[in-house]
Design an enzyme around this catalytic site. Structure first.
Site, PDB file in Angstrom:
ATOM      1  N   GLU A 131       0.839  -1.212   0.000  1.00  0.00           N
ATOM      2  CA  GLU A 131       0.000   0.000   0.000  1.00  0.00           C
ATOM      3  C   GLU A 131       0.869   1.255   0.000  1.00  0.00           C
ATOM      4  O   GLU A 131       1.859   1.334   0.735  1.00  0.00           O
ATOM      5  CB  GLU A 131      -0.891  -0.013   1.250  1.00  0.00           C
ATOM      6  CG  GLU A 131      -2.251   0.576   1.033  1.00  0.00           C
ATOM      7  CD  GLU A 131      -3.094  -0.221   0.035  1.00  0.00           C
ATOM      8  OE1 GLU A 131      -3.189   0.223  -1.125  1.00  0.00           O
ATOM      9  OE2 GLU A 131      -3.653  -1.269   0.418  1.00  0.00           O
ATOM     10  N   SER A 154     -13.738   2.566  -7.509  1.00  0.00           N
ATOM     11  CA  SER A 154     -14.842   2.827  -8.432  1.00  0.00           C
ATOM     12  C   SER A 154     -14.379   3.770  -9.537  1.00  0.00           C
ATOM     13  O   SER A 154     -14.876   3.704 -10.660  1.00  0.00           O
ATOM     14  CB  SER A 154     -16.028   3.436  -7.688  1.00  0.00           C
ATOM     15  OG  SER A 154     -15.723   4.741  -7.223  1.00  0.00           O
ATOM     16  N   SER A 155     -13.416   4.627  -9.217  1.00  0.00           N
ATOM     17  CA  SER A 155     -12.950   5.578 -10.241  1.00  0.00           C
ATOM     18  C   SER A 155     -12.244   4.839 -11.375  1.00  0.00           C
ATOM     19  O   SER A 155     -12.478   5.122 -12.553  1.00  0.00           O
ATOM     20  CB  SER A 155     -12.051   6.649  -9.636  1.00  0.00           C
ATOM     21  OG  SER A 155     -10.919   6.088  -9.014  1.00  0.00           O
ATOM     22  N   ASP A 165      -4.561   0.963  -9.504  1.00  0.00           N
ATOM     23  CA  ASP A 165      -5.985   0.678  -9.681  1.00  0.00           C
ATOM     24  C   ASP A 165      -6.319   0.364 -11.132  1.00  0.00           C
ATOM     25  O   ASP A 165      -7.049  -0.588 -11.428  1.00  0.00           O
ATOM     26  CB  ASP A 165      -6.832   1.889  -9.240  1.00  0.00           C
ATOM     27  CG  ASP A 165      -6.455   2.384  -7.858  1.00  0.00           C
ATOM     28  OD1 ASP A 165      -5.705   1.682  -7.164  1.00  0.00           O
ATOM     29  OD2 ASP A 165      -6.907   3.488  -7.495  1.00  0.00           O
TER      30      ASP A 165
HETATM   31  P1  ADP Z   1     -12.677   5.098  -5.193  1.00  0.00           P
HETATM   32  O1  ADP Z   1     -12.011   5.010  -6.529  1.00  0.00           O
HETATM   33  O2  ADP Z   1     -11.887   4.431  -4.125  1.00  0.00           O
HETATM   34  O3  ADP Z   1     -14.083   4.592  -5.208  1.00  0.00           O
HETATM   35  P2  ADP Z   1     -12.309   7.882  -5.687  1.00  0.00           P
HETATM   36  O4  ADP Z   1     -12.448   9.081  -4.829  1.00  0.00           O
HETATM   37  O5  ADP Z   1     -11.023   7.636  -6.365  1.00  0.00           O
HETATM   38  O6  ADP Z   1     -12.751   6.630  -4.808  1.00  0.00           O
HETATM   39  O7  ADP Z   1     -13.398   7.921  -6.837  1.00  0.00           O
HETATM   40  C1  ADP Z   1     -14.750   8.157  -6.543  1.00  0.00           C
HETATM   41  C2  ADP Z   1     -15.329   9.143  -7.565  1.00  0.00           C
HETATM   42  O8  ADP Z   1     -15.412   8.510  -8.857  1.00  0.00           O
HETATM   43  C3  ADP Z   1     -16.750   9.549  -7.254  1.00  0.00           C
HETATM   44  O9  ADP Z   1     -16.767  10.646  -6.368  1.00  0.00           O
HETATM   45  C4  ADP Z   1     -17.278   9.910  -8.625  1.00  0.00           C
HETATM   46  O10 ADP Z   1     -16.844  11.201  -9.005  1.00  0.00           O
HETATM   47  C5  ADP Z   1     -16.586   8.919  -9.529  1.00  0.00           C
HETATM   48  N1  ADP Z   1     -17.407   7.716  -9.776  1.00  0.00           N
HETATM   49  C6  ADP Z   1     -17.023   6.439  -9.565  1.00  0.00           C
HETATM   50  N2  ADP Z   1     -17.994   5.572  -9.921  1.00  0.00           N
HETATM   51  C7  ADP Z   1     -19.029   6.314 -10.392  1.00  0.00           C
HETATM   52  C8  ADP Z   1     -20.324   6.008 -10.930  1.00  0.00           C
HETATM   53  N3  ADP Z   1     -20.765   4.753 -11.079  1.00  0.00           N
HETATM   54  N4  ADP Z   1     -21.108   7.056 -11.307  1.00  0.00           N
HETATM   55  C9  ADP Z   1     -20.680   8.335 -11.185  1.00  0.00           C
HETATM   56  N5  ADP Z   1     -19.480   8.661 -10.687  1.00  0.00           N
HETATM   57  C10 ADP Z   1     -18.639   7.691 -10.293  1.00  0.00           C
HETATM   58 MG    MG Z   2     -10.159   5.903  -7.033  1.00  0.00          MG
END
Ligand code: ADP
Ligand code: MG
Length: 419
Positions: free
Chosen positions: A49, A144-145, A194
Site C-alpha cells: 500500500e 470505483s474511479s 488501480d
Molecule cells: P474510489 O475510486 O476508491 O471509489 P475515488 O475518490 O477515487 O474513490 O473515486 C470516486 C469518484 O469517482 C466519485 O466521487 C465519482 O466522481 C466517480 N465515480 C465512480 N464511480 C461512479 C459512478 N458509477 N457514477 C458516477 N461517478 C462515479
Molecule cells: Mg479511485
C-alpha cells in the site's frame, strides 16, 4: 440491530444484470440502442500500500463488483453521460479545445479518458453517449474511479478501432489514458495500481504489479494464483463508510514526502533503496543506514513504511503460495501497523475494524486502498466473514461510527465487453 449488508455483484454477459441495466438506462436517456456494453472491475489490494507511486510492488485482485458502460460513439465532439449513481439527468461536455481540469464533477473521469487518448495522438477518438451502472462502492478505497475510467477506455478503444484492448501489452496504452484522466482531468492523484488491476487481473489470480516506469507488460505483471477456497479461506472486505476526511491534501503530502526523501537519498525513487535493503546481508541494519541519512523524523517514518511494505509483498506471495496462512496473516497485520504508525493514513474506524477482526480469529487484517477512510480486508476461515462483519458492526455501533457494509471478495477478471 440490523445485520450487515453484503453488497452483491451484478451478473455478467449479454443477458446479465449489468449489461441489461446499462443498456436500459442508455435507451431511456438517449432514445436509441447503444453500440455495446463494456465493464471493468473495482479492485482490492492484498498488500503493498502506498507503494505504486514509489515504483514499488503491490498485489491487487479484481473484484466481482464492476462498472458497466453502455456506449455509442457520436459524429461530433460532444460527450453526454448519465450514471445511476448521479442525479439521473444526463451531463454534457465538449472535447473540442478541452484542457486539463476543464471538466468538473464525476463526468471528468470518463470525459478525461477520451481527452487523454486524443492527447496521445489518437485523433479519431471523438464524442460519445454513455450510461453507467455500477455495483462498486464509491469512495470506499475499492477503485470505483478506475472501474469507470477503464470501462470507458475499453469502450472507446473498440468503438474507435484503436485495437489495444485485445492484448495485455496493448492495454498499457489504455491504462495510461485512464491514469492521465484521473490525474489531470479529475485532479485526483493516482499512482496507477488501480487502473492496472482493473485492466490486467485474471480470475483466480492476483497480480504482482511492478510499478517501475517503462516496463513492458511481461516485466510489470506476474499472475499469482490466489485461490482462497482451496485453502478453506475467505477474504472479508468491509467498507467502514467512515466519512472521508481531507484526504486530497494528505495523499499529496505523502507523495511529496516520498519524493523529497528520494531526492535527499540521491535516488530516482524509493524502490531503488528498497531493492538495496532487500539485497543486503543484514536487512535491518541496511534499513537503519538508509533512515540515518534522513534528518526529518516524519520523513524517516514514511520511508520506513515504503521500504518494509515493498518487502512484504514478496514475503506474502511466498507465504500464501506455500500454504503458510499464519505468516500471511502476520504480514497483513504488519502492513496495517506500518500504515497506522509510520505512514499515518488510518482513521479510528479502520483501526477498530482491524482490531475486532484480529481479536476474533482472523489470520490477519489490514486497511486497503489509500486510507483516511475506506475499507479493510481480513483473512478468515471459510464461513467466518459474515459473523466477523456482524461483530465489527456491533463495535461500530457502540463507538457511534457509521454502519459498515461488506463484500465477499473473489479474484475476478479484468475489463471486458459484455454485450
Ligand atoms: P474510489 O475510486 O476508491 O471509489 P475515488 O475518490 O477515487 O474513490 O473515486 C470516486 C469518484 O469517482 C466519485 O466521487 C465519482 O466522481 C466517480 N465515480 C465512480 N464511480 C461512479 C459512478 N458509477 N457514477 C458516477 N461517478 C462515479
Ligand atoms: Mg479511485
Amino acid at each position: 440491530m440490523s445485520s450487515v449488508e453484503f453488497v452483491e455483484a451484478m451478473s455478467l454477459g449479454a443477458q446479465g444484470e449489468g449489461a441489461s441495466q446499462a443498456a436500459e438506462l442508455f435507451r431511456k436517456t438517449f432514445g436509441s440502442d447503444p453500440l455495446g456494453v463494456w465493464s471493468a472491475p473495482g479492485r482490492v489490494n492484498l498488500i503493498g500500500e502506498h507503494t505504486d507511486y514509489n515504483a514499488g510492488l503491490c498485489l491487487p485482485i479484481a473484484l466481482p463488483h464492476r462498472t458497466f458502460l453502455a456506449m455509442k460513439p457520436r459524429e461530433d465532439d460532444q460527450v453526454r453521460l448519465v450514471s445511476s449513481f448521479g442525479s439521473g439527468e444526463p451531463e454534457t461536455a465538449s472535447l473540442d479545445g478541452l484542457q486539463a481540469g476543464g471538466v468538473s464533477g464525476w463526468t471528468a473521469y470518463p470525459v478525461g479518458v477520451a481527452w487523454a487518448l486524443r492527447q496521445a495522438g489518437f485523433d479519431q477518438v471523438s464524442g460519445f453517449d454513455g450510461a453507467f451502472i455500477s455495483c462498486v462502492p464509491v469512495g470506499s478505497g475499492l477503485s470505483s474511479s478506475a472501474a469507470m475510467t477503464c470501462s470507458t477506455a475499453l469502450a472507446l478503444d473498440e468503438a474507435y478501432g484503436l485495437g489495444f484492448g485485445g492484448s495485455d501489452e496493448g492495454r498499457l496504452t489504455l491504462i495510461a489514458a485512464a491514469i492521465q484522466s484521473e490525474n489531470d482531468m479529475a485532479g485526483a492523484s493516482t499512482g496507477g495500481m488501480d487502473q492496472s488491476a482493473s485492466m490486467r487481473c485474471q480470475a483466480g489470480n492476483a497480480i504482482e504489479l511492478d510499478c517501475r516506469p517503462g516496463l513492458s507488460a511481461l516485466e510489470s505483471v506476474k499472475q499469482v494464483p490466489f485461490d482462497l477456497a482451496s485453502q478453506g479461506l475467505e477474504l472479508l472486505v468491509l467498507d467502514t463508510q467512515a466519512p472521508h476526511q481531507l484526504n486530497d491534501g494528505q495523499y499529496a503530502a505523502r507523495r511529496n514526502s516520498c519524493e523529497d526523501a528520494a531526492k535527499a537519498l540521491g535516488v530516482e525513487n524509493l524502490r531503488v533503496v528498497a531493492d538495496q535493503v532487500a539485497a543486503a546481508q543484514d536487512q535491518q541494519q541496511a534499513l537503519e543506514e538508509v533512515l540515518d541519512r534522513l534528518s526529518d523524523p516524519t520523513q524517516r517514518k514514511r520511508v520506513r513504511h515504503v521500504i518494509t511494505e515493498i518487502g512484504r509483498v514478496g514475503e506474502f506471495i511466498q507465504a500464501f503460495g506455500s500454504g503458510d496462512i499464519k505468516r500471511a496473516g502476520e504480514l497483513f497485520n504488519a502492513s496495517h501497523n506500518s500504515l497506522r504508525d509510520d505512514y499515518e493514513v488510518t482513521v479510528p474506524e479502520l483501526d477498530t475494524a482491524v482490531d475486532v477482526a484480529r481479536a476474533n480469529g482472523a489470520y490477519g487484517a489490514r486497511m486497503t486502498g489509500g486510507g483516511f477512510g475506506g475499507s479493510i480486508i481480513a483473512l478468515v476461515d471459510k464461513g467466518r466473514s459474515k459473523p466477523l462483519a456482524e461483530l465489527i458492526a456491533q463495535e461500530f455501533e457502540r463507538k457511534g461510527f457509521h454502519q459498515p457494509r461488506a463484500l465477499a471478495a473473489l479474484a475476478s477478471s479484468s475489463a471486458q465487453r459484455e454485450a
